[in-house]
Scaffold this motif. Structure first.
Motif, mmCIF file in Angstrom:
data_model
loop_
_atom_site.group_PDB
_atom_site.id
_atom_site.type_symbol
_atom_site.label_atom_id
_atom_site.label_comp_id
_atom_site.label_asym_id
_atom_site.label_seq_id
_atom_site.Cartn_x
_atom_site.Cartn_y
_atom_site.Cartn_z
ATOM 1 N N ARG A 298 0.820 -1.204 0.000
ATOM 2 C CA ARG A 298 0.000 0.000 0.000
ATOM 3 C C ARG A 298 0.857 1.259 0.000
ATOM 4 N NH1 ARG A 298 -4.672 2.305 1.334
ATOM 5 N NH2 ARG A 298 -5.956 0.473 1.088
ATOM 6 N N GLN A 299 2.056 1.180 0.599
ATOM 7 C CA GLN A 299 2.902 2.367 0.687
ATOM 8 C C GLN A 299 3.753 2.583 -0.564
ATOM 9 O OE1 GLN A 299 4.928 1.207 4.218
ATOM 10 N NE2 GLN A 299 3.462 2.204 5.557
ATOM 11 N N GLY A 300 3.538 1.763 -1.585
ATOM 12 C CA GLY A 300 4.245 1.959 -2.841
ATOM 13 C C GLY A 300 5.450 1.077 -3.015
ATOM 14 N N GLN A 301 5.816 0.350 -1.960
ATOM 15 C CA GLN A 301 6.987 -0.500 -2.104
ATOM 16 C C GLN A 301 6.645 -1.788 -2.848
ATOM 17 O OE1 GLN A 301 6.830 0.196 1.747
ATOM 18 N NE2 GLN A 301 8.943 0.823 2.157
ATOM 19 N N ASN A 302 7.558 -2.177 -3.709
ATOM 20 C CA ASN A 302 7.473 -3.482 -4.332
ATOM 21 C C ASN A 302 8.176 -4.423 -3.379
ATOM 22 O OD1 ASN A 302 9.353 -5.413 -6.149
ATOM 23 N ND2 ASN A 302 7.315 -5.241 -6.984
ATOM 24 N N GLN A 303 7.406 -5.336 -2.804
ATOM 25 C CA GLN A 303 7.945 -6.116 -1.691
ATOM 26 C C GLN A 303 8.430 -7.480 -2.135
ATOM 27 O OE1 GLN A 303 4.510 -6.183 0.861
ATOM 28 N NE2 GLN A 303 4.881 -4.098 1.554
ATOM 29 N N MET A 304 9.491 -7.904 -1.500
ATOM 30 C CA MET A 304 10.091 -9.179 -1.864
ATOM 31 C C MET A 304 10.128 -10.048 -0.613
ATOM 32 S SD MET A 304 11.611 -10.788 -4.348
ATOM 33 C CE MET A 304 11.672 -12.518 -3.982
ATOM 34 N N ALA A 305 9.354 -11.144 -0.620
ATOM 35 C CA ALA A 305 9.350 -12.044 0.537
ATOM 36 C C ALA A 305 10.318 -13.185 0.236
ATOM 37 C CB ALA A 305 7.951 -12.569 0.802
ATOM 38 N N TYR A 306 11.487 -13.094 0.852
ATOM 39 C CA TYR A 306 12.543 -14.070 0.543
ATOM 40 C C TYR A 306 12.122 -15.488 0.891
ATOM 41 C CZ TYR A 306 15.016 -9.657 1.030
ATOM 42 O OH TYR A 306 15.392 -8.349 0.926
ATOM 43 N N ASN A 307 11.396 -15.609 1.999
ATOM 44 C CA ASN A 307 11.035 -16.945 2.456
ATOM 45 C C ASN A 307 10.001 -17.593 1.556
ATOM 46 O OD1 ASN A 307 9.838 -14.633 3.647
ATOM 47 N ND2 ASN A 307 8.529 -15.966 4.871
ATOM 48 N N ARG A 308 9.378 -16.799 0.719
ATOM 49 C CA ARG A 308 8.378 -17.350 -0.169
ATOM 50 C C ARG A 308 8.971 -17.677 -1.544
ATOM 51 N NH1 ARG A 308 2.402 -16.617 0.411
ATOM 52 N NH2 ARG A 308 1.673 -17.631 -1.462
ATOM 53 N N CYS A 309 10.091 -17.044 -1.845
ATOM 54 C CA CYS A 309 10.700 -17.170 -3.171
ATOM 55 C C CYS A 309 11.222 -18.580 -3.395
ATOM 56 C CB CYS A 309 11.842 -16.171 -3.282
ATOM 57 S SG CYS A 309 12.746 -16.292 -4.821
ATOM 58 N N VAL A 310 10.950 -19.122 -4.580
ATOM 59 C CA VAL A 310 11.476 -20.445 -4.905
ATOM 60 C C VAL A 310 12.584 -20.363 -5.950
ATOM 61 C CG1 VAL A 310 9.372 -21.674 -4.286
ATOM 62 C CG2 VAL A 310 9.665 -20.859 -6.622
ATOM 63 N N GLY A 311 12.895 -19.168 -6.372
ATOM 64 C CA GLY A 311 14.064 -18.995 -7.229
ATOM 65 C C GLY A 311 13.859 -19.303 -8.701
ATOM 66 N N THR A 312 12.687 -19.011 -9.243
ATOM 67 C CA THR A 312 12.510 -19.262 -10.685
ATOM 68 C C THR A 312 13.223 -18.201 -11.521
ATOM 69 O OG1 THR A 312 10.525 -17.923 -10.786
ATOM 70 C CG2 THR A 312 10.233 -20.257 -10.323
ATOM 71 N N ARG A 313 13.461 -17.045 -10.952
ATOM 72 C CA ARG A 313 14.119 -15.910 -11.610
ATOM 73 C C ARG A 313 13.292 -15.319 -12.750
ATOM 74 N NH1 ARG A 313 18.817 -17.782 -13.931
ATOM 75 N NH2 ARG A 313 18.434 -19.930 -13.354
#
Lengths: 501, 1002
Positions: B853-868
């Motif tokens: 909501r604050q405009g940040q593009n958020q990256m949740a590392y723990n959710r990432c599976v690394g498809t790139r």
């Protein structure tokens, strides 16, 4: 035609299988779900399923008690006690703690709750009951004296032990009443008046001056002296140990087992006896599904440490501190209001009180540990900080030893949690997440600490619009989206990076 | 056989002992008792356990062990025994202190968590010298350098006893005791040295700067009487002419960028004009409005010619190739008079005198001869005399502190061998400590007490922010002990400050870190001595030109090289060459072609280059890599200081060649190409924008003033069915209402950004960005969340292509790739743009990256599976993938691989593991903290309260961060400014990072 037949057969079988499978999995039916809700709404303040809290654990209670009796008890246990002997006994067993009546619960509701509590009952249960009875009656004057003593003197005096000041039990035999009155009121004046005894007492105790208590009346002091004469009333502990056999006739358990056996038999038949290849395939699929279900559940439980209760290096009892002595949580966990961590209390905080409390009361028990063991536990703090409890001072040049507590609540590194946000801003009580800590001897993890658990709360909890930070956004959001209540989630409390960075 | 001797390996062999014979045939005298653990042969043969069964058992036990491992580990939590009052675990404390390491001087604010300094920021309480460059920002990591000296060579009691005994002996001889130090500018240390001199009268203090400013100091002394550096306030200059002065780098101690930047963005149609004449392409040249390449010897003549043109005099000089530009610069200077300033970096006293005379002639307002600077005090004449004395055996003891002469000073290694007592004070093992008889390990400045007088009237304190990590002792503590003073250095410091403070509170100054004596009395303003400029110019004009000349320089990363063991600085790409982990010989395209030297791109996209042997004045450096630098003056080559150190350095950090070999060496540069090739770690091998004017926008001042916005800052048009529509209608995504609550935007002003790269290091420190090493950089796997792109202009424009008839062909594109020989340079810091319509978000299969909501593009590392997929779909190339586990991995033996180095990690930010994507988070941990603070205090967030690490580090104010929904925030005005544009706006990503285009006053 054959094709159609086989298709029909397949669907039939599939239905049969699914039915059996679902029965086996949900034999506790929908009632239990409702029961859980009701249980959480009404009972959870005092009861847990598998642990004694204020009230007894309720798991499998139907195996122990008659259903009809339970209905009557829940609806109004106080009335029941007047007529029923068992009810009276239960009341006595539960330390005469009265339970709240629940007349608003319908028959159906109570059945639902019981269905929920029946879930996976334990087969045997060892119940240890403690009964504490006072063998002596207490004189009201002595009681008053005790109260005054606790309010004024306890920082420096003990009844039976020399601490900063001398032990006071039986002081009336040693000193004359008038002298004691004068001493207590203003010992400094007494000394200055040239009283030899007063001077001697002062010298004997390392010239440590005692506070003056001019506010105490003659009666107060007399009451105290009466208390010093009588001392504490002894309590005896009567412990009974009984093992209760759990009856096997538990109806729902019985059904579950039956269904399970039928399913297994069916599968075994399909797999081994039947010559129908199609049935075999179905059996294999069913087996895979069942295994997957249980495997999935098991895998999902990995890393969830609910009820984790490690043994700590010091047998510290939250019950004694936060429960019995009502010490505020944040007295010891003082960084909770400022910081992301609540802060494990440092030994110097322990010493604020334990400088003068070097032993527990006579009848204190924590688990299997009695007074002797618990006094040694307090000694561990002294070992850590280097406190000489004989001479009431810190040992000079002492190499302090850190106390290595075992961490109970462990969030993974990738989850950011801030105590001050929840404690200071939201004003949530510690118990909401940590459970009834004031009743725990040994601390355990009360909540699952899963993400779903966090999110559930964020979804429901309204922000406090009186906090000026929220005022504007609260007003704008509720106006724009016509919201009745603005929750944390509405402000972005469900966004990944609010906790993961 | 000339030799008939027989050799035996032992007496037994000679005697012919049987066991020896047996041993010579068979390694083991007995059969190895395998039965003991395998059972006897019979049982083994009859065993039913086949090899297969064995493997099954192994498999089962492995599986069982790994299943059992599913249980979580027991984690201890160990509180303080007695908690210090000012520490709340989890809450940061800030301390004001100062860095004064002899090269970098700044007043800084240190963030300390649980007693560990983790981040350095500028101390805004200090009005001057509060700029933190990349090295100052990175200095916190040098505190946790695993290669630091952990104890001194002897226990201090014995150390001092032995040293003092020798001092006493020297006192009664004709030899002298010499202190050789870097610039300390410390009043209390000077006092201590004076006290030492009283006790041992034959003591001398020689100050030596590895990168010397002797010429400027001597010139100022001759003209104004005191041996200090003049101050320049570029904010007061409308025309700046620099001849070889890299004043945005480390020229005369650096720290001029904030003043310079004040006039670099047009205000009311006015901005400064900066003309640069130089040989290497420096940061200053890259930022100049006009830049002219001129080799070092010609710069001298250019300077005299400029003087002649401005003043109308005719000092002896010669013509240069840039005389037209000089004439033009003189006209510009004359048009503004006192609003002009001329600076030079020519290391020649006479040249410096001419500059002072010229500024004095102009009555330049920018030249400040009152608030003079003390940050460089080295005296090359005295150093040369010292070397001669040492060789002549006149020196009985030498004590080195804050300097590494064995590495930087030719001849020192030989000369010091003649000195009986050699004591080295050093933070780490160096070439100098290796030669020393006694080595005293010193603490890092973050563990020390101290004071520094950076400029006249400004005093700074140095205070410890952490307990000493090792058994170290400060130089001042040793001096106290040697002068039989029992006071602690803290008490000594406090007492010696009584006169400075003049009644002010010590605690107050310690809290602020800085103390200014504002009133400079009128009589202190110095009178100008008369200089015979004719003689000066005559001496200068005798300078000979060489065919190929060497210009030594310092890089923003390593500087003079004392922090060379700092992996953050090693990995920091040079803003100009975009190359890390190296120094190299910069050479112009013309000279390179003559010598057949090349740079080429290999298959994996990395850059390789030729190797050469460089020799000047009889000294030779072997195997120096060559980097062909657009903008390098023909006939000149450049080489950076600070590299090539070996002693006390971790193997990975032993990079480059030692350029100090050529200090004060004149003569022609001989270059011989040698066999082999060098592998560069270059993060940007593409030099130009190839005609894409949407990347970095810039315009000229006249266009900016005279033409409408659409001419120089076009807004992109979006159309559907050839109808022009708004961006929201054209977008694939539905618009998200972000008008309520906080909405972050970050603005970067390309006009004032000097590409100093301080923000890159700040980002490193704040966000636990890993160091990956040279090999990984070559594979384009650098992890910097924030990069500073550098673009050169190309000769080949669309217009020229059309004229030549090659437009659109492959030839045209090839020509476009080549930068001009004298290109204009544009910088553009690029981090995650936090797009409102983010292409990365829609392709993530697991929703690991999402919009806040604050405009940040958020990256949740723990959710990432690394498809790139996200990295592939990002048009800005800002996503970084963790190809390896960079922490606790010996293959990446940098700070995250040792306990000490990990102490610098920010505890509020997770260390990412292998296989996840990461990128700029807009320092969400900082914005969240600001919000939480406001919530706790029950108030709205204050105006301009939000900040992020890169913005905090920016000395020029080029970066602004804030809430665009707050009309009071500075950012709100900037996003609406007519210079504002968004990177690749036409693709409709709607970034939350905006740029303000550069305006060139050309």
């Amino acid at each position: 035609m054959t094709q159609f037949n086989s298709f029909q057969k397949l669907t039939q079988l599939l239905f049969v299988f699914l039915f059996v499978f679902s029965v086996s999995l949900f034999s506790q039916d929908g009632d239990a779900t409702n029961g859980k809700k009701l249980f959480k709404a009404n009972c959870i303040a005092c009861h847990k399923l598998d642990k004694k809290v204020l009230g007894p654990p309720l798991k499998g209670i139907t195996l122990k008690r008659d259903r009809k009796w339970l209905h009557a008890w829940i609806k109004d246990n106080i009335t029941l006690q007047k007529t029923d002997k068992l009810a009276k006994q239960v009341f006595e067993e539960g330390n005469k703690l009265p339970m709240q009546p629940f007349p608003q619960l319908s028959e159906k509701d109570i059945e639902d709750i019981l269905a929920y509590t029946d879930d996976k009952p334990k087969e045997k249960k060892e119940v240890t009951k403690k009964q504490t009875t006072e063998t002596q009656t207490v004189d009201p004057i002595v009681a008053k004296g005790k109260k005054i003593f606790k309010a004024n003197c306890i920082a420096c005096h003990k009844l039976n032990k020399k601490v900063l000041g001398p032990a006071l039990f039986g002081i009336t035999d040693k000193r004359d009443r008038d002298w004691l009155h004068k001493w207590i009121k203003d010992n400094n004046a007494l000394r200055k008046s040239g009283d030899a005894l007063a001077k001697q007492v002062f010298e004997e105790h390392n010239k440590m001056p005692m506070n003056a208590f001019p506010q105490l009346s003659e009666e107060d002091i007399d009451a105290m002296l009466a208390y010093f004469k009588v001392g504490d009333v002894k309590k005896t502990i009567v412990g009974t140990k009984s093992t209760e056999e759990v009856k096997e006739e538990g109806s729902s358990v019985w059904i579950t087992w039956l269904v399970a056996i039928v399913v297994i038999a069916l599968l075994v038949y399909m797999l081994l006896v039947s010559k129908n290849g199609f049935l075999k395939i179905m059996a294999i699929i069913a087996l895979i599904l069942i295994i997957t279900y249980f495997l999935f559940n098991w895998l999902m439980s990995i890393g969830i440490d609910q009820n984790y209760q490690p043994i700590q290096p010091i047998a510290f009892s939250h019950k004694i501190h936060a429960g019995d002595n009502k010490i505020d949580c944040q007295y010891c966990h003082s960084s909770a209001k400022h910081s992301k961590t609540s802060g494990v209390p440092t030994a110097n905080v322990c010493m604020n009180c334990h400088k003068s409390i070097s032993e527990v009361a006579e009848d204190t028990k924590v688990g299997d540990l009695g007074k002797k063991e618990l006094d040694q536990e307090i000694q561990k703090i002294y070992d850590a900080v280097g406190w000489d409890s004989e001479n009431f001072k810190y040992i000079e040049n002492y190499e302090v030893k850190a106390i290595q507590w075992v961490r109970v609540h462990n969030l993974p590194d990738f989850a950011y949690y801030n105590h001050s946000q929840h404690v200071t801003v939201a004003g949530i009580s510690c118990q909401k997440c940590h459970g009834p800590v004031e009743e725990m001897d040994e601390m355990y993890q009360f909540s699952p600490l899963t993400m779903a658990w966090c999110i559930d709360c964020h979804k429901d909890t309204e922000v406090n619009k009186d906090n000026k930070f929220y005022t504007k956004i609260h007003e704008e959001l509720s106006k724009k989206y016509n919201l009745e209540k603005v929750t944390i989630a509405d402000l972005g409390g469900k966004e990944c990076a609010k906790c993961h960075y | 056989m000339s030799n008939n001797k027989k050799y035996w390996t032992s007496v037994e062999e000679l005697k012919g002992n049987s066991i020896v014979e047996k041993l010579s045939k068979q390694e083991f005298p007995k059969e190895i008792p395998t039965d003991a653990f395998l059972g006897d042969k019979e049982t083994l043969a009859s065993s039913s356990t086949s090899r297969r069964d064995f493997l099954k058992y192994v498999g089962f036990t492995t599986a069982a062990a790994s299943l059992a491992a599913c249980e979580g580990p027991v984690i201890k939590t160990i509180p303080y025994v007695v908690k210090p009052n000012d520490i709340i675990p989890g809450v940061a404390d800030y301390y004001a202190t100062s860095i004064a390491d002899g090269f970098d001087f700044a007043s800084v604010l240190v963030k300390v968590r649980e007693g560990r300094p983790i981040k350095i920021g500028p101390n805004l309480e200090a009005k001057t010298n509060n700029q933190t460059n990349a090295r100052v920002q990175a200095s916190v990591l040098s505190l946790y350098d695993n290669n630091r000296l952990k104890k001194s060579s002897k226990d201090y009691a014995t150390f001092d006893k032995e040293v003092k005994a020798t001092f006493d002996k020297i006192k009664n001889s004709d030899k002298k005791i010499v202190f050789l130090t870097g610039t300390m500018a410390s009043p209390s240390t000077d006092k201590l040295l004076t006290e030492f001199t009283t006790q041992y009268p034959n003591t001398e203090h020689v100050i030596y700067d590895a990168v010397s400013e002797t010429a400027a100091l001597d010139a100022f002394q001759e003209m104004y009487g005191s041996r200090v550096l003049p101050n320049y306030n570029f904010a007061k200059a409308n025309v700046i002419v620099s001849i070889g002065a890299d004043f945005l780098g480390d020229w005369q101690g650096g720290g001029f960028e904030s003043g310079y930047a004040k006039n670099k963005a047009p205000k009311n149609g006015k901005m400064s004009k900066h003309i640069q004449f130089e040989s290497n392409l420096t940061l200053t040249g890259a930022n100049a409005d006009q830049r002219f390449a001129l080799k070092p010897s010609k710069q001298i003549f250019a300077l005299i010619n400029l003087y002649n043109k401005v003043t109308g005099q005719s000092l002896p000089s010669r013509a240069t190739s840039q005389d037209k530009a000089i004439k033009n610069a003189a006209t510009q200077i004359k048009s503004v008079g006192s609003k002009a300033v001329v600076v030079t970096g020519i290391q020649n006293k006479n040249a410096q005198l001419i500059v002072l005379a010229l500024n004095n002639f102009l009555q330049s307002e920018a030249l400040d001869v009152v608030n003079t600077k003390n940050v460089r005090q080295g005296d090359d004449t005295k150093v040369a005399q010292l070397i001669a004395d040492m060789k002549a055996g006149k020196v009985g003891a030498i004590i080195t502190h804050q300097t590494n002469p064995a590495y930087t000073l030719n001849d020192f290694t030989n000369a010091v061998k003649k000195v009986p007592l050699n004591i080295a004070f050093s933070i780490s093992s160096t070439e100098t400590t290796k030669l020393a008889k006694y080595v005293n390990a010193t603490p890092h400045y973050l563990e020390s007490w101290g004071d520094v007088n950076m400029q006249k009237g400004q005093y700074n304190l140095i205070q410890p922010t952490i307990n000493k990590l090792f058994d170290t002792r400060q130089f001042q503590e040793a001096l106290l002990s040697w002068t039989e003073n029992t006071s602690t250095y803290y008490n000594y410091l406090k007492n010696s400050w009584t006169s400075i403070l003049n009644g002010q509170s010590w605690n107050n100054v310690l809290h602020n870190g800085t103390f200014n004596i504002n009133q400079i009395e009128a009589e202190e303003i110095t009178t100008v001595n008369n200089i015979d400029l004719n003689a000066v110019a005559f001496a200068l004009a005798r300078n000979k030109s060489n065919k190929l000349e060497l210009a030594l320089y310092t890089k923003v990363g390593l500087g003079d090289g004392q922090q060379a063991n700092n992996p953050w600085l090693q990995e920091l790409p040079d803003p100009i060459t975009r190359t890390s982990w190296d120094n190299y010989l910069l050479i112009s395209r013309v000279d390179a072609e003559k010598l057949e030297l090349k740079n080429w791109i290999v298959d994996n996209g990395a850059m390789n280059g030729s190797l050469v042997d460089v020799s000047v004045g009889g000294k030779t450096l072997k195997n120096v890599p060559v980097y062909i630098q657009p903008g390098q003056a023909v006939g000149s080559v450049g080489l950076a200081y600070g590299y090539g150190r070996i002693e006390g350095m971790q193997e990975e950090m032993q990079t480059g060649v030692n350029a100090y070999l050529f200090v004060n060496t004149t003569g022609n540069v001989n270059i011989t190409k040698v066999e082999g090739e060098h592998k560069f770690a270059c993060v940007q091998t593409h030099h130009t924008m190839m005609g894409r004017d949407e990347l970095v926008n810039e315009t000229s001042l006249s266009d900016f003033i005279n033409k409408p916005k659409k001419e120089w800052n076009k807004e992109p048009k979006f159309s559907i069915d050839h109808q022009e529509v708004s961006i929201d209608q054209a977008a694939l995504w539905e618009t998200f209402d972000d008008s309520i609550g906080t909405k972050f935007n970050l603005a970067i002003d390309l006009a004032t950004c000097t590409a100093c790269a301080s923000c890159v290091i700040a980002c490193h420190a704040e966000n636990n960005v890993p160091v990956v090493g040279k090999q990984e950089i070559r594979l384009s796997r650098d992890m910097h969340w924030l990069r500073i792109d550098r673009y050169y202009t190309s000769d080949m424009t669309n217009k020229k292509g059309k004229e030549e008839g090659i437009f659109g062909s492959g030839k045209f594109f090839n020509a476009q790739e080549l930068p001009q020989d004298q290109p204009e340079v544009s910088f553009q810091p690029v981090m995650c743009m936090h797009c409102n319509n983010a292409p990365c978000e829609s392709v993530c299969p697991v929703a690991a990256t999402s919009h806040g909501r604050q405009g940040q593009n958020q990256m949740a590392y723990n959710r990432c599976v690394g498809t790139r997929y996200c990295a592939n779909n990002c048009p800005y190339r800002v996503r970084r993938f963790n190809w390896f586990k960079y922490s606790e991995n010996s293959a990446f033996n940098f700070n995250m691989n040792n306990d000490l180095g990990r102490m610098v990690l920010n505890p509020d930010v997770v260390v990412r593991s292998r296989g996840v994507m990461e990128k700029c988070s807009m320092c969400i941990q900082m914005t969240q903290e600001t919000i939480l603070q406001a919530k706790k205090e029950g108030r709205p967030v204050k105006t301009d309260e939000f900040s992020v690490a890169c913005v905090d580090a920016c000395s020029t104010g080029a970066m602004t961060f804030g809430d665009v929904n707050n009309p009071e925030d500075k950012i709100t005005k900037i996003v609406k400014d007519k210079r504002t544009f968004k990177l690749l706006e036409f693709i409709g990503t709607k970034p939350n990072v905006v740029y303000q285009l550069k305006v060139r006053n050309s």
